[in-house]
Design a protein around this motif. Sequence first.
Motif, PDB file in Angstrom:
ATOM      1  N   VAL A  76      -3.303  14.130   1.848  1.00 60.03           N
ATOM      2  CA  VAL A  76      -1.979  13.698   2.301  1.00 60.03           C
ATOM      3  C   VAL A  76      -0.953  14.611   1.652  1.00 60.03           C
ATOM      4  O   VAL A  76      -1.238  15.291   0.662  1.00 60.03           O
ATOM      5  N   GLN A  77       0.270  14.592   2.228  1.00 62.44           N
ATOM      6  CA  GLN A  77       1.277  15.551   1.765  1.00 62.44           C
ATOM      7  C   GLN A  77       2.448  14.922   1.022  1.00 62.44           C
ATOM      8  O   GLN A  77       3.372  15.634   0.648  1.00 62.44           O
ATOM      9  N   ASN A  78       2.429  13.609   0.831  1.00 62.88           N
ATOM     10  CA  ASN A  78       3.508  12.991   0.055  1.00 62.88           C
ATOM     11  C   ASN A  78       3.016  11.691  -0.573  1.00 62.88           C
ATOM     12  O   ASN A  78       1.938  11.182  -0.243  1.00 62.88           O
ATOM     13  N   GLY A  79       3.828  11.160  -1.486  1.00 64.28           N
ATOM     14  CA  GLY A  79       3.426   9.975  -2.227  1.00 64.28           C
ATOM     15  C   GLY A  79       3.311   8.727  -1.369  1.00 64.28           C
ATOM     16  O   GLY A  79       2.460   7.870  -1.626  1.00 64.28           O
ATOM     17  N   ARG A  80       4.167   8.589  -0.359  1.00 66.22           N
ATOM     18  CA  ARG A  80       4.103   7.401   0.493  1.00 66.22           C
ATOM     19  C   ARG A  80       2.764   7.310   1.201  1.00 66.22           C
ATOM     20  O   ARG A  80       2.119   6.245   1.227  1.00 66.22           O
ATOM     21  N   LEU A  81       2.299   8.446   1.758  1.00 62.94           N
ATOM     22  CA  LEU A  81       1.000   8.448   2.432  1.00 62.94           C
ATOM     23  C   LEU A  81      -0.136   8.234   1.436  1.00 62.94           C
ATOM     24  O   LEU A  81      -1.152   7.609   1.762  1.00 62.94           O
ATOM     25  N   ALA A  82       0.062   8.735   0.204  1.00 61.80           N
ATOM     26  CA  ALA A  82      -0.968   8.546  -0.821  1.00 61.80           C
ATOM     27  C   ALA A  82      -1.141   7.058  -1.130  1.00 61.80           C
ATOM     28  O   ALA A  82      -2.266   6.562  -1.235  1.00 61.80           O
ATOM     29  N   VAL A  83      -0.028   6.348  -1.264  1.00 60.55           N
ATOM     30  CA  VAL A  83      -0.110   4.910  -1.531  1.00 60.55           C
ATOM     31  C   VAL A  83      -0.798   4.191  -0.376  1.00 60.55           C
ATOM     32  O   VAL A  83      -1.662   3.322  -0.584  1.00 60.55           O
ATOM     33  N   GLU A  84      -0.432   4.548   0.854  1.00 57.95           N
ATOM     34  CA  GLU A  84      -1.042   3.903   2.022  1.00 57.95           C
ATOM     35  C   GLU A  84      -2.550   4.125   2.046  1.00 57.95           C
ATOM     36  O   GLU A  84      -3.319   3.183   2.308  1.00 57.95           O
ATOM     37  N   GLN A  85      -2.986   5.347   1.740  1.00 54.88           N
ATOM     38  CA  GLN A  85      -4.420   5.646   1.764  1.00 54.88           C
ATOM     39  C   GLN A  85      -5.158   4.903   0.661  1.00 54.88           C
ATOM     40  O   GLN A  85      -6.243   4.364   0.873  1.00 54.88           O
ATOM     41  N   VAL A  86      -4.570   4.870  -0.532  1.00 54.65           N
ATOM     42  CA  VAL A  86      -5.226   4.195  -1.652  1.00 54.65           C
ATOM     43  C   VAL A  86      -5.376   2.703  -1.375  1.00 54.65           C
ATOM     44  O   VAL A  86      -6.398   2.092  -1.696  1.00 54.65           O
ATOM     45  N   LEU A  87      -4.351   2.100  -0.758  1.00 50.98           N
ATOM     46  CA  LEU A  87      -4.412   0.667  -0.467  1.00 50.98           C
ATOM     47  C   LEU A  87      -5.516   0.343   0.537  1.00 50.98           C
ATOM     48  O   LEU A  87      -6.011  -0.787   0.573  1.00 50.98           O
ATOM     49  N   TYR A 146       4.984  10.537  -9.573  1.00 53.76           N
ATOM     50  CA  TYR A 146       5.263   9.485 -10.545  1.00 53.76           C
ATOM     51  C   TYR A 146       5.446   8.138  -9.846  1.00 53.76           C
ATOM     52  O   TYR A 146       4.849   7.128 -10.224  1.00 53.76           O
ATOM     53  N   GLU A 147       6.321   8.137  -8.824  1.00 54.41           N
ATOM     54  CA  GLU A 147       6.637   6.883  -8.139  1.00 54.41           C
ATOM     55  C   GLU A 147       5.421   6.327  -7.419  1.00 54.41           C
ATOM     56  O   GLU A 147       5.192   5.109  -7.404  1.00 54.41           O
ATOM     57  N   ALA A 148       4.640   7.221  -6.797  1.00 46.86           N
ATOM     58  CA  ALA A 148       3.449   6.774  -6.079  1.00 46.86           C
ATOM     59  C   ALA A 148       2.453   6.120  -7.029  1.00 46.86           C
ATOM     60  O   ALA A 148       1.872   5.066  -6.735  1.00 46.86           O
ATOM     61  N   THR A 149       2.258   6.722  -8.193  1.00 47.16           N
ATOM     62  CA  THR A 149       1.299   6.173  -9.163  1.00 47.16           C
ATOM     63  C   THR A 149       1.786   4.837  -9.709  1.00 47.16           C
ATOM     64  O   THR A 149       0.994   3.898  -9.882  1.00 47.16           O
ATOM     65  N   ARG A 150       3.082   4.729 -10.001  1.00 46.69           N
ATOM     66  CA  ARG A 150       3.616   3.439 -10.471  1.00 46.69           C
ATOM     67  C   ARG A 150       3.403   2.358  -9.417  1.00 46.69           C
ATOM     68  O   ARG A 150       3.040   1.216  -9.745  1.00 46.69           O
ATOM     69  N   THR A 151       3.614   2.712  -8.148  1.00 45.66           N
ATOM     70  CA  THR A 151       3.421   1.743  -7.070  1.00 45.66           C
ATOM     71  C   THR A 151       1.970   1.285  -7.008  1.00 45.66           C
ATOM     72  O   THR A 151       1.680   0.087  -6.842  1.00 45.66           O
ATOM     73  N   ILE A 152       1.052   2.215  -7.156  1.00 48.46           N
ATOM     74  CA  ILE A 152      -0.373   1.873  -7.118  1.00 48.46           C
ATOM     75  C   ILE A 152      -0.735   0.962  -8.296  1.00 48.46           C
ATOM     76  O   ILE A 152      -1.443  -0.033  -8.140  1.00 48.46           O
ATOM     77  N   ARG A 153      -0.225   1.293  -9.485  1.00 51.51           N
ATOM     78  CA  ARG A 153      -0.561   0.507 -10.672  1.00 51.51           C
ATOM     79  C   ARG A 153       0.044  -0.898 -10.632  1.00 51.51           C
ATOM     80  O   ARG A 153      -0.430  -1.793 -11.335  1.00 51.51           O
ATOM     81  N   GLN A 154       1.101  -1.096  -9.846  1.00 56.09           N
ATOM     82  CA  GLN A 154       1.747  -2.405  -9.781  1.00 56.09           C
ATOM     83  C   GLN A 154       1.064  -3.357  -8.808  1.00 56.09           C
ATOM     84  O   GLN A 154       1.477  -4.518  -8.706  1.00 56.09           O
ATOM     85  N   GLN A 155       0.039  -2.873  -8.105  1.00 57.29           N
ATOM     86  CA  GLN A 155      -0.657  -3.727  -7.154  1.00 57.29           C
ATOM     87  C   GLN A 155      -1.469  -4.786  -7.896  1.00 57.29           C
ATOM     88  O   GLN A 155      -1.950  -4.555  -9.004  1.00 57.29           O
ATOM     89  N   PRO A 156      -1.649  -5.968  -7.289  1.00 53.25           N
ATOM     90  CA  PRO A 156      -2.398  -7.036  -7.970  1.00 53.25           C
ATOM     91  C   PRO A 156      -3.888  -6.766  -8.095  1.00 53.25           C
ATOM     92  O   PRO A 156      -4.560  -7.374  -8.928  1.00 53.25           O
ATOM     93  N   ASP A 157      -4.410  -5.851  -7.271  1.00 53.43           N
ATOM     94  CA  ASP A 157      -5.837  -5.538  -7.305  1.00 53.43           C
ATOM     95  C   ASP A 157      -6.184  -4.818  -8.614  1.00 53.43           C
ATOM     96  O   ASP A 157      -5.686  -3.715  -8.883  1.00 53.43           O
ATOM     97  N   GLU A 158      -7.025  -5.435  -9.447  1.00 48.13           N
ATOM     98  CA  GLU A 158      -7.401  -4.854 -10.730  1.00 48.13           C
ATOM     99  C   GLU A 158      -8.089  -3.511 -10.555  1.00 48.13           C
ATOM    100  O   GLU A 158      -7.981  -2.619 -11.405  1.00 48.13           O
ATOM    101  N   ARG A 159      -8.811  -3.340  -9.463  1.00 50.50           N
ATOM    102  CA  ARG A 159      -9.518  -2.079  -9.217  1.00 50.50           C
ATOM    103  C   ARG A 159      -8.526  -0.916  -9.117  1.00 50.50           C
ATOM    104  O   ARG A 159      -8.791   0.188  -9.601  1.00 50.50           O
ATOM    105  N   LEU A 160      -7.373  -1.155  -8.498  1.00 49.44           N
ATOM    106  CA  LEU A 160      -6.374  -0.104  -8.368  1.00 49.44           C
ATOM    107  C   LEU A 160      -5.712   0.213  -9.707  1.00 49.44           C
ATOM    108  O   LEU A 160      -5.268   1.335  -9.935  1.00 49.44           O
TER     109      LEU A 160
END
Length: 667
Positions: free
Chosen positions: A432-443, A462-476
Motif C-alpha cells: 500500500v502507498q499510505n497509512g490509511r490503506l495500511a490500517v485498512e489492510q491490517v484490520l 506514526y499515525e497509522a501505527t498508533r491507530t493500529i495499536r489502539q484497536q481492541p484486538d490484542e493480536r494487533l
Amino acid sequence: MSRVDEERTGLEEGQLEESAEELYEHAPCGYISTRPDGLIIKVNQTFLSWTGYQREELLGRKRFYELLTMAGRIFHETHYAPLLRMQGFVRELRLELVCANQLTLPILINSVQKKDAAGTPLLNRTTIFNATERKLYERELLLARRKAEQEAQNKAALLATISHEIRNPLSALTAATRLLGMTPLSEKQEKYLRILAASSGSLLALVNDILDWSKIEAGKLSLEQRPFDPRELLIGIVNGLAARAEEKKLLLRADLDERLPARLLGDPVKLGQILTNLTSNAIKFTERGSVTLTLAVRAQHEGECSVDFRVSDTGIGIAPDQLATIFEEYTQASYDIGMKYGGTGLGLSISRKLLELHGSKMSVESVVGKGSTFSFELRLKTGEDVSTEVPRSAVPEQALRGLRVLLAEDSDVNTYVLTHWLERWGIAFDTVQNGRLAVEQVLKGGYDLVLMDLHMPGLNGYEATRTIRQQPDERLRQLPIIAISASAQLWQHGSVRQAGFTDFISKPFDTDVLFRMMALHTSRELPEPPESPEQEPARPRPEPLASATAPAPDFSLARLEQRADGDPQVRAALARLTLHELEQTRPALRSALAAGAPDKLEHLCQELEGTIRLLDADALAAALRRAKSLLASDKRPPARVQAVTFAVDWEMEALIEALAGIANQDF
C-alpha cells in the motif's frame, strides 16, 4: 614638634578623615547598617542615589526588609535572617529593592553581623551591589542560549530533511547496484559496478558520519541496555570489513580472551560503531601488514566484567604533536593525509563522544611508520546466556518462507526493491502507498509483520501505527511493526517507540539486517539440517558473477539443462526458442500495461506460463501477478503503472541476457 607642625598634622588628619567619609558616601556599592531588628541606622549616598530615597526617610524609620518586594520579604524571613543569626554572615544573596518611584532594582547583598565581647548582636553591616547590568547580561546570555538552541534545532531539522532527500535515492542506488550484481555481467561491466558500489558506499558513510555527529551534538543519543554476545559482535565486524582488508592484502584478525562471558549487557549498536570506526580507520591507514581487534578481560566481579578493547595496526602511525588533535571533529592528522586517504575526520570524534556516553575515554599509542593502537576499557554487566538475535548465518533464506507481510511505502522505487527481496525469501506480501490503506489492510487480518515507512502522504507511519495499536484486538497490539525511513530524525528512537513500533531500520538498509530483524520479531526457528542425502535437495542456483556473497537470481536453468540431456546443441536450440518467445512477448507486455488492458495482459501471462515453469522464474511470475492486480483495480496511478512495468521489464531482461549467453555459444 612646633605649633606649626602640629597644626599641619591636625589639618592632614582632618583631610584624611573627610576623605574616608567621602569614600564611604560615594563608593561604587551601597552600604547600610541596621540594628539586629533590621531598623536602618546608617546609609551611604550611593544607596540613596540608586533608590531615590531621602536619608531622613530611612534612618530610624524603615527596616531593611520593608524596602524589599513581597517575594524578597518572604525570602528575608525564611532564609536571610535565619542564616545571619546562625552563621553571622550572608554572602551573594539575590534580592530586589522597591525604589522611591516604585520601580524595582535587582541587587546582590553581603551582610556581616557585629557582636560584643559577650556575643550579643550589635548591628548588621550590609554591602549592596547594583545587579542591573548583571541581570541584563544574564538575560542576554539566556536569549543567546535560546537562540543557539533554536539554531541547533533548525540545523537538525535541515539535516533531517537533507538526509531524507539524500538517503531515499541512495537507498535505491545501493539496492539497484546489489541487484545488478546478480545479473550476468561482462568484465568491464563488473569493473564499473565495483566503482559504483564503492562510490555509493563512500557517500553513505559520509552522510552517516555527518548525521551521527549532529545527533551527538544535539544530545539526542542515549545508551541502551540489552544482552549481546561480544564474540558475535566482533566476528561480525571482522567479516564486514574483511573484503576491504583483502583488497589491500592485509591480515585482519580477531583475538578473543577465553574468559570473555557469553553474554554482556550493553549497547551493541554503539559499541559496534566505535569498533567499526577504529577498525575501518586502521585498514584505511595501513598499506601492508595487519590489523588486529583484541578483546581482553581485565577483571571479573560478581555480575560485572571489565573488558579491554584494542585495535592495533601496522600502518603509517601518528606524529606525537598531532595526537592531541586527531579526536577533534573535521580534523585529520595532516592535510596531506586528508588529501590522500579522504574522509570527513569525524570517525574518531564520534567514537570519543560515544565512549563518553559509556563513561570511558579513548587512549592512543602510535609510532610514525610502525603503527597505532587505540584502546578503551568498559565495565559491563554480564547477562544470561540466552540468544537474543537470530544470526544471519544460522537462518537460511527459506526460514522466512510462508510469512505474510504488509509493506506500506509511498516510493515506487523503494517498493520495487523491497518486494524483490520479499519474493526471494518466499514471503507472501501486499503493498500500500499510505497509512490509511495500511490500517485498512491490517484490520482485515492475516499478517505476521508490517514494514511501515514513516513519511507517507495523508496518514503517515506514526499515525497509522498508533491507530493500529489502539484497536481492541490484542493480536494487533502485539503485531510486529518495523519502521522504515531515511530521515535523520529517526535517531529520536523515543518517538518511534512511543508510537508503537516494534523496531526500526534506516534506509539505505542492509538486507541481511532486515532479514535478521524480521526473523527475530516473527520468532522464526532454524530448520533442522537434512540428516541424509536421500532428502530432496534444494533447487540448484547458478553462481552469481559479480559478487561471491550476493544472492542467486530468481530463476534457474536447471530444467532447461535436464531437457537438453547434456547435449550442448540441444541446450542452445532450446535457449534460442525460449529467447525468441520472450523477445516477442516483451514489447506486447509493455503495450498491455501502458494501455491498461487486463484481458490482453492475462492472455500474455497464459502464454508465458510454460516458459516461467521451464526457467523457474519466480520473480517474473510475482511481477506479473502484481501487474494483473493493478490492472484489475479501478485506481491505476501512473507512477504505479510505471513501477510495475519497470519490474516486469527488469525480470524479462534478466532472463533474456541469461538465455542469450547460451543461445550464442559456438560448438
